[in-house]
Design a protein around this motif. Sequence first.
Motif, PDB file in Angstrom:
ATOM      1  N   SER A 227       0.840  -1.188   0.000  1.00 35.47           N
ATOM      2  CA  SER A 227       0.000   0.000   0.000  1.00 35.47           C
ATOM      3  C   SER A 227       0.878   1.242   0.000  1.00 35.47           C
ATOM      4  CB  SER A 227      -0.912   0.013   1.236  1.00 35.47           C
ATOM      5  OG  SER A 227      -1.702  -1.152   1.301  1.00 35.47           O
ATOM      6  N   ILE A 228       0.238   2.349  -0.327  1.00 35.02           N
ATOM      7  CA  ILE A 228       0.906   3.649  -0.289  1.00 35.02           C
ATOM      8  C   ILE A 228       0.234   4.493   0.780  1.00 35.02           C
ATOM      9  CG2 ILE A 228       1.309   5.802  -1.555  1.00 35.02           C
ATOM     10  CD1 ILE A 228       3.074   3.706  -2.604  1.00 35.02           C
ATOM     11  N   GLU A 229       1.032   5.041   1.674  1.00 32.64           N
ATOM     12  CA  GLU A 229       0.463   5.933   2.671  1.00 32.64           C
ATOM     13  C   GLU A 229      -0.056   7.196   1.985  1.00 32.64           C
ATOM     14  OE1 GLU A 229       3.837   6.368   5.180  1.00 32.64           O
ATOM     15  OE2 GLU A 229       3.594   4.384   6.106  1.00 32.64           O
ATOM     16  N   GLU A 230      -1.044   7.784   2.600  1.00 37.74           N
ATOM     17  CA  GLU A 230      -1.725   8.942   2.014  1.00 37.74           C
ATOM     18  C   GLU A 230      -0.752  10.029   1.570  1.00 37.74           C
ATOM     19  OE1 GLU A 230      -5.402  11.927   3.326  1.00 37.74           O
ATOM     20  OE2 GLU A 230      -4.760  10.281   4.633  1.00 37.74           O
ATOM     21  N   LYS A 231       0.317  10.218   2.330  1.00 36.45           N
ATOM     22  CA  LYS A 231       1.288  11.268   2.008  1.00 36.45           C
ATOM     23  C   LYS A 231       2.016  11.015   0.689  1.00 36.45           C
ATOM     24  CE  LYS A 231       5.094   9.010   4.467  1.00 36.45           C
ATOM     25  NZ  LYS A 231       6.076   9.089   5.561  1.00 36.45           N
ATOM     26  N   GLY A 232       1.971   9.755   0.200  1.00 34.99           N
ATOM     27  CA  GLY A 232       2.724   9.409  -1.003  1.00 34.99           C
ATOM     28  C   GLY A 232       1.914   9.369  -2.274  1.00 34.99           C
ATOM     29  N   ILE A 233       0.673   9.857  -2.234  1.00 37.35           N
ATOM     30  CA  ILE A 233      -0.194   9.740  -3.407  1.00 37.35           C
ATOM     31  C   ILE A 233       0.390  10.464  -4.623  1.00 37.35           C
ATOM     32  CG2 ILE A 233      -1.617  11.714  -2.708  1.00 37.35           C
ATOM     33  CD1 ILE A 233      -2.778   8.550  -4.611  1.00 37.35           C
ATOM     34  N   TYR A 234       1.028  11.613  -4.393  1.00 35.01           N
ATOM     35  CA  TYR A 234       1.578  12.358  -5.530  1.00 35.01           C
ATOM     36  C   TYR A 234       2.799  11.644  -6.112  1.00 35.01           C
ATOM     37  CZ  TYR A 234      -1.529  15.914  -3.697  1.00 35.01           C
ATOM     38  OH  TYR A 234      -2.642  16.571  -3.252  1.00 35.01           O
ATOM     39  N   ALA A 235       3.586  10.990  -5.254  1.00 35.17           N
ATOM     40  CA  ALA A 235       4.716  10.206  -5.748  1.00 35.17           C
ATOM     41  C   ALA A 235       4.217   9.001  -6.547  1.00 35.17           C
ATOM     42  CB  ALA A 235       5.585   9.747  -4.581  1.00 35.17           C
ATOM     43  N   LEU A 236       3.109   8.403  -6.105  1.00 40.46           N
ATOM     44  CA  LEU A 236       2.520   7.292  -6.858  1.00 40.46           C
ATOM     45  C   LEU A 236       2.029   7.773  -8.212  1.00 40.46           C
ATOM     46  CD1 LEU A 236       1.548   4.337  -7.023  1.00 40.46           C
ATOM     47  CD2 LEU A 236      -0.596   5.080  -5.949  1.00 40.46           C
ATOM     48  N   GLU A 237       1.380   8.936  -8.245  1.00 39.16           N
ATOM     49  CA  GLU A 237       0.936   9.498  -9.526  1.00 39.16           C
ATOM     50  C   GLU A 237       2.117   9.705 -10.463  1.00 39.16           C
ATOM     51  OE1 GLU A 237      -3.053  12.036  -8.252  1.00 39.16           O
ATOM     52  OE2 GLU A 237      -1.114  13.041  -8.337  1.00 39.16           O
ATOM     53  N   GLU A 238       3.197  10.249  -9.929  1.00 39.20           N
ATOM     54  CA  GLU A 238       4.405  10.452 -10.731  1.00 39.20           C
ATOM     55  C   GLU A 238       4.906   9.134 -11.311  1.00 39.20           C
ATOM     56  OE1 GLU A 238       7.673  13.790  -9.876  1.00 39.20           O
ATOM     57  OE2 GLU A 238       7.321  12.432  -8.195  1.00 39.20           O
ATOM     58  N   PHE A 239       4.938   8.118 -10.467  1.00 37.73           N
ATOM     59  CA  PHE A 239       5.447   6.812 -10.869  1.00 37.73           C
ATOM     60  C   PHE A 239       4.604   6.206 -11.994  1.00 37.73           C
ATOM     61  CE2 PHE A 239       5.267   2.164 -10.340  1.00 37.73           C
ATOM     62  CZ  PHE A 239       6.603   1.832 -10.505  1.00 37.73           C
ATOM     63  N   ILE A 240       3.284   6.219 -11.821  1.00 40.65           N
ATOM     64  CA  ILE A 240       2.398   5.631 -12.836  1.00 40.65           C
ATOM     65  C   ILE A 240       2.457   6.435 -14.133  1.00 40.65           C
ATOM     66  CG2 ILE A 240       0.013   5.045 -13.393  1.00 40.65           C
ATOM     67  CD1 ILE A 240       1.219   3.217 -11.286  1.00 40.65           C
ATOM     68  N   LEU A 241       2.511   7.741 -14.031  1.00 38.98           N
ATOM     69  CA  LEU A 241       2.625   8.574 -15.230  1.00 38.98           C
ATOM     70  C   LEU A 241       3.972   8.349 -15.925  1.00 38.98           C
ATOM     71  CD1 LEU A 241       1.004  11.883 -13.954  1.00 38.98           C
ATOM     72  CD2 LEU A 241       0.119  10.413 -15.766  1.00 38.98           C
ATOM     73  N   ALA A 242       5.037   8.184 -15.132  1.00 38.68           N
ATOM     74  CA  ALA A 242       6.353   7.909 -15.716  1.00 38.68           C
ATOM     75  C   ALA A 242       6.315   6.617 -16.524  1.00 38.68           C
ATOM     76  CB  ALA A 242       7.404   7.819 -14.608  1.00 38.68           C
ATOM     77  N   ARG A 243       5.683   5.599 -15.970  1.00 42.01           N
ATOM     78  CA  ARG A 243       5.541   4.333 -16.688  1.00 42.01           C
ATOM     79  C   ARG A 243       4.766   4.539 -17.983  1.00 42.01           C
ATOM     80  NH1 ARG A 243       1.588   0.412 -16.990  1.00 42.01           N
ATOM     81  NH2 ARG A 243       2.281  -1.752 -17.209  1.00 42.01           N
ATOM     82  N   HIS A 244       3.674   5.304 -17.918  1.00 38.36           N
ATOM     83  CA  HIS A 244       2.850   5.572 -19.096  1.00 38.36           C
ATOM     84  C   HIS A 244       3.673   6.282 -20.177  1.00 38.36           C
ATOM     85  CE1 HIS A 244      -0.693   6.762 -21.435  1.00 38.36           C
ATOM     86  NE2 HIS A 244      -0.172   7.963 -21.481  1.00 38.36           N
ATOM     87  N   PHE A 245       4.411   7.306 -19.796  1.00 37.17           N
ATOM     88  CA  PHE A 245       5.174   8.081 -20.780  1.00 37.17           C
ATOM     89  C   PHE A 245       6.330   7.272 -21.366  1.00 37.17           C
ATOM     90  CE2 PHE A 245       3.618  11.944 -18.283  1.00 37.17           C
ATOM     91  CZ  PHE A 245       2.579  12.165 -19.169  1.00 37.17           C
TER      92      PHE A 245
END
Length: 423
Positions: A227-245
């Motif tokens: 799981s990702i702690e709430e504080k890390g949601i923006y880092a998770l978004e970055e990670f998933i977007l990085a994979r997409h790009f």
Amino acid sequence: MSSIPTFNARNKVRDPLHGYIELTDDEMLIINHKVFQRLRNIKQLGTTYLVYPGATHGRFTHSLGVLYLSTKIFDIIMGKNSSIITWDYNEIKKQRQMLRIASLLHDIGHSPFSHVGDNLFSPVIKNHEEMSANLIINTDLSEIIDMIGRKNGGFTYREIAGLIKGRIPSNYLLIKRVFSGDIIDADRMDYLLRDSLMLGVKYGKYDLDHLINSLNIIIDNNIPILSIEEKGIYALEEFILARHFMFTQVYLHKTRRIYDKILERSMQCMLPSNHLPIREEEFLQWDDNRVLEYIKNNPNSYNDMFLNRGHLKLVFERFPYIKEEEKLIISEIEELINNRRYLDTEVIVDRYTQNAIKFEDEMGNPSIGILDKNKNIHHVDKYSSILSKINDSLDVFRIYANEEKRDEIIKVIEEAYSKCLRP
């Protein structure tokens, strides 16, 4: 829970991405083994170096990077969960060492040029994970792993092979998900940043430290879920977007894909029975260098295209999505081309789908959840509108042709559109 074990890591390897990676003397026995050394001559990104000249890095450094990140993730999760993980010191030591070895060896079964050869494994050994397990079981790597296992809680080479193949008991699920999970794991964390660094692009960059420090687990029916702690949601978004790009801009690049197709056909011509050897000693003889040497010394149409950058040119493309109203047309184009029986040296059709990211399993449970301050787990889409909208698959439909067939293919495409759009 006992404290996290410390290792007598007397060896350090300097890595361009992570800095110093510490290794024990026992782990160096694995790294210096011919099975692992072969990875120096297996390019991480196949033929991408023909598009991005810096993409010459191999599976060797990536595997070291996965070991480094897996260990870091494991230590952080252990440190956060002393009240719910009941492992004693010996069990922690055992699983940590198992994780490090599995991380090192997870890619040893890759074919030359990595994913270029994914379709060249025999029906007996279906993929590189199966071959990795075979190399562990049927070479003297097994003896080294058993020796390390006896020093670290009593695991065996068969358990390491099972981790890589995915056939594991529930008590090893956590370490499996750390190095090779469904969405976020040490493997993806490393290759996105490493590939970006070596290629000189920024598509795959994200906040690694914040993402790792936001990782946690929740135990559901004795099954650990990353799981990702709430504080890390923006880092998770970055990670998933990085994979997409990285998929849209690099991994599925139009020129890289046609060179992959040409090289795959070249390799089919070289390989006995058109597939990679089953026997481990024979398989280990196949690396990028052997393939390139063969291509240089055995002229044929595929080899000439590869060596002289004479690839077929893109005539038609739908990427990264195929609209619903065009799917029938695409199928008609494929059928018309197949019926004409073009040679691969004249026309190549590239049809591929990169599966969507699934934030839920088949039962509707989160594959990776967001952990709030009260340790309640939530679905990703409750916290991120971005991630809730990025779960579409990526579609590739491209037609490549030589100069002589280009106009003919254009007419085939026009015929398909005319037929399907006719009132």
